[in-house]
Scaffold this motif. Structure first.
Motif, PDB file in Angstrom:
ATOM      1  N   UNK A 172       3.415  10.555   5.330  1.00 23.89           N
ATOM      2  CA  UNK A 172       2.446  10.210   4.294  1.00 23.89           C
ATOM      3  C   UNK A 172       1.330   9.335   4.808  1.00 23.89           C
ATOM      4  N   UNK A 173       1.687   8.351   5.629  1.00 27.34           N
ATOM      5  CA  UNK A 173       0.667   7.475   6.196  1.00 27.34           C
ATOM      6  C   UNK A 173      -0.221   8.246   7.160  1.00 27.34           C
ATOM      7  N   UNK A 174       0.375   9.148   7.936  1.00 28.92           N
ATOM      8  CA  UNK A 174      -0.414   9.939   8.888  1.00 28.92           C
ATOM      9  C   UNK A 174      -1.476  10.763   8.165  1.00 28.92           C
ATOM     10  N   UNK A 175      -1.111  11.375   7.046  1.00 31.02           N
ATOM     11  CA  UNK A 175      -2.068  12.190   6.287  1.00 31.02           C
ATOM     12  C   UNK A 175      -3.164  11.323   5.686  1.00 31.02           C
ATOM     13  N   UNK A 176      -2.783  10.183   5.120  1.00 26.11           N
ATOM     14  CA  UNK A 176      -3.774   9.287   4.527  1.00 26.11           C
ATOM     15  C   UNK A 176      -4.700   8.714   5.593  1.00 26.11           C
ATOM     16  N   UNK A 177      -4.139   8.367   6.740  1.00 27.40           N
ATOM     17  CA  UNK A 177      -4.922   7.795   7.831  1.00 27.40           C
ATOM     18  C   UNK A 177      -5.895   8.825   8.385  1.00 27.40           C
ATOM     19  N   UNK A 178      -5.455  10.084   8.455  1.00 26.43           N
ATOM     20  CA  UNK A 178      -6.343  11.144   8.935  1.00 26.43           C
ATOM     21  C   UNK A 178      -7.511  11.358   7.982  1.00 26.43           C
ATOM     22  N   UNK A 179      -7.251  11.199   6.687  1.00 23.80           N
ATOM     23  CA  UNK A 179      -8.305  11.379   5.692  1.00 23.80           C
ATOM     24  C   UNK A 179      -9.311  10.245   5.736  1.00 23.80           C
ATOM     25  N   UNK A 180      -8.822   9.014   5.936  1.00 24.16           N
ATOM     26  CA  UNK A 180      -9.698   7.836   6.031  1.00 24.16           C
ATOM     27  C   UNK A 180      -8.916   6.705   6.673  1.00 24.16           C
ATOM     28  N   UNK A 181      -9.255   6.333   7.913  1.00 22.05           N
ATOM     29  CA  UNK A 181      -8.470   5.327   8.629  1.00 22.05           C
ATOM     30  C   UNK A 181      -8.872   3.889   8.319  1.00 22.05           C
ATOM     31  N   UNK A 182      -9.257   3.640   7.074  1.00 19.51           N
ATOM     32  CA  UNK A 182      -9.623   2.299   6.635  1.00 19.51           C
ATOM     33  C   UNK A 182      -8.563   1.812   5.657  1.00 19.51           C
ATOM     34  N   UNK A 183      -8.003   0.643   5.932  1.00 18.88           N
ATOM     35  CA  UNK A 183      -6.965   0.070   5.078  1.00 18.88           C
ATOM     36  C   UNK A 183      -7.566  -1.059   4.262  1.00 18.88           C
ATOM     37  N   UNK A 184      -7.558  -0.891   2.948  1.00 21.59           N
ATOM     38  CA  UNK A 184      -8.114  -1.902   2.050  1.00 21.59           C
ATOM     39  C   UNK A 184      -7.077  -2.995   1.812  1.00 21.59           C
ATOM     40  N   UNK A 185      -7.489  -4.236   1.995  1.00 18.21           N
ATOM     41  CA  UNK A 185      -6.614  -5.386   1.783  1.00 18.21           C
ATOM     42  C   UNK A 185      -7.100  -6.128   0.545  1.00 18.21           C
ATOM     43  N   UNK A 186      -6.346  -6.036  -0.536  1.00 19.44           N
ATOM     44  CA  UNK A 186      -6.766  -6.643  -1.805  1.00 19.44           C
ATOM     45  C   UNK A 186      -6.056  -7.985  -2.003  1.00 19.44           C
ATOM     46  N   UNK A 187      -6.336  -8.924  -1.113  1.00 21.57           N
ATOM     47  CA  UNK A 187      -5.691 -10.230  -1.204  1.00 21.57           C
ATOM     48  C   UNK A 187      -6.225 -11.005  -2.403  1.00 21.57           C
ATOM     49  N   UNK A 188      -5.305 -11.394  -3.287  1.00 26.31           N
ATOM     50  CA  UNK A 188      -5.683 -12.167  -4.455  1.00 26.31           C
ATOM     51  C   UNK A 188      -5.923 -11.347  -5.706  1.00 26.31           C
ATOM     52  N   UNK A 189      -5.803 -10.036  -5.611  1.00 29.75           N
ATOM     53  CA  UNK A 189      -6.006  -9.208  -6.796  1.00 29.75           C
ATOM     54  C   UNK A 189      -4.906  -9.485  -7.821  1.00 29.75           C
ATOM     55  N   UNK A 248      -5.901  -4.650 -10.752  1.00 29.01           N
ATOM     56  CA  UNK A 248      -5.526  -3.895  -9.556  1.00 29.01           C
ATOM     57  C   UNK A 248      -5.869  -2.412  -9.653  1.00 29.01           C
ATOM     58  N   UNK A 249      -5.528  -1.791 -10.764  1.00 28.67           N
ATOM     59  CA  UNK A 249      -5.752  -0.350 -10.887  1.00 28.67           C
ATOM     60  C   UNK A 249      -7.231  -0.003 -10.810  1.00 28.67           C
ATOM     61  N   UNK A 270       1.022  -5.539  -9.133  1.00 34.95           N
ATOM     62  CA  UNK A 270      -0.238  -4.926  -8.701  1.00 34.95           C
ATOM     63  C   UNK A 270       0.016  -3.668  -7.889  1.00 34.95           C
ATOM     64  N   UNK A 271       1.015  -3.704  -7.023  1.00 31.95           N
ATOM     65  CA  UNK A 271       1.359  -2.509  -6.251  1.00 31.95           C
ATOM     66  C   UNK A 271       1.740  -1.373  -7.195  1.00 31.95           C
ATOM     67  N   UNK A 272       2.571  -1.685  -8.184  1.00 31.42           N
ATOM     68  CA  UNK A 272       2.994  -0.661  -9.145  1.00 31.42           C
ATOM     69  C   UNK A 272       1.806  -0.114  -9.930  1.00 31.42           C
ATOM     70  N   UNK A 273       0.879  -0.983 -10.319  1.00 28.41           N
ATOM     71  CA  UNK A 273      -0.290  -0.547 -11.092  1.00 28.41           C
ATOM     72  C   UNK A 273      -1.182   0.374 -10.270  1.00 28.41           C
ATOM     73  N   UNK A 274      -1.403   0.027  -9.007  1.00 25.14           N
ATOM     74  CA  UNK A 274      -2.244   0.875  -8.154  1.00 25.14           C
ATOM     75  C   UNK A 274      -1.558   2.197  -7.868  1.00 25.14           C
ATOM     76  N   UNK A 275      -0.253   2.132  -7.615  1.00 21.81           N
ATOM     77  CA  UNK A 275       0.491   3.370  -7.346  1.00 21.81           C
ATOM     78  C   UNK A 275       0.393   4.327  -8.531  1.00 21.81           C
TER      79      UNK A 275
END
Length: 225
Positions: free
Chosen positions: A16-33, A38-39, A65-70
């Protein structure tokens, strides 16, 4: 006779990570959200092209927040936790729907706990020794941290000895206009913190920052129109 060399087992990245990384290799860090926001920020990132989002565990109610974004994002997005400092948190991340564990360090117990649960893991490494130990323990991605201190020259030196299949992801001090030297040195993607998101900013600001990073990556890759 030349001595035999025992090569490590073939590297395999979490699908799953490989497919997402291939689509866009930028990881968003939402520190403090916060869970309430979050959603909305997750959707803004997804619409800009991002496919990987992490909520650091030192954020308010991070599992909510993780659950809301998921719940808000399509299945091709990977949502996970950052600043995972102890293996005891891995179960809670998975229960919230997270699929990725990101760490500032390379604690073997955390990496192994993530892999036991079937989650992808991106430990923070600052030396070749840490990098190879992390891979031995099952790391999917090497988070080069802090990137502003390591720099492109270190990335180039690492890439000479680390298999090209292993993603090198600088984190720390990355901006839309400084990705090119890292890519040229062998980096594959980036983790983006305060230059992308600061607590309290609107989803519109997050969307604008996300677009700037996506455009900056395309320019650095020579893909800009």
């Amino acid at each position: 006779m030349q001595p035999s060399i025992n090569l490590p087992a073939p590297y395999g990245m979490h699908a799953g990570l490989a497919n997402a990384f291939a689509a866009c290799p930028l990881i968003a860090i939402l520190r403090g959200v916060t869970p309430a926001d979050a959603a909305e920020h997750g959707r803004a990132l997804y619409e800009a092209g991002f496919r990987i989002v992490e909520v650091p565990l030192n954020s308010p109610q991070p599992f909510d927040s993780i659950a809301a974004i998921r719940e808000a994002l399509p299945a091709d997005a990977i949502v996970g936790a950052g600043t995972v400092l102890h293996p005891s948190y891995v179960d809670s991340v998975k229960a919230a729907g997270g699929e990725l564990i990101v760490m500032p360090h390379s604690d073997a117990d955390v990496v192994r706990a993530a892999k036991v649960q079937g989650l992808a893991c991106a430990p923070g490494v600052a030396t070749p020794n840490e990098a190879f130990l992390a891979l031995k323990n099952g790391a999917d991605v090497l988070k080069m941290f802090p990137a502003e201190q390591l720099g492109p020259a270190i990335a180039k030196a690492w890439r000479a000895v680390i298999a090209k299949e292993v993603p090198l992801v600088p984190v720390g001090g990355i901006a839309p206009d400084n990705m090119g030297p890292f890519l040229a040195a062998g980096a594959n993607g980036f983790g983006l913190g305060s230059a992308l998101y600061k607590p309290g900013q609107s989803a519109e600001v997050t969307a604008a920052h996300a677009k700037a990073f996506v455009d900056g990556l395309a320019l650095a890759r020579g893909e800009a129109k």
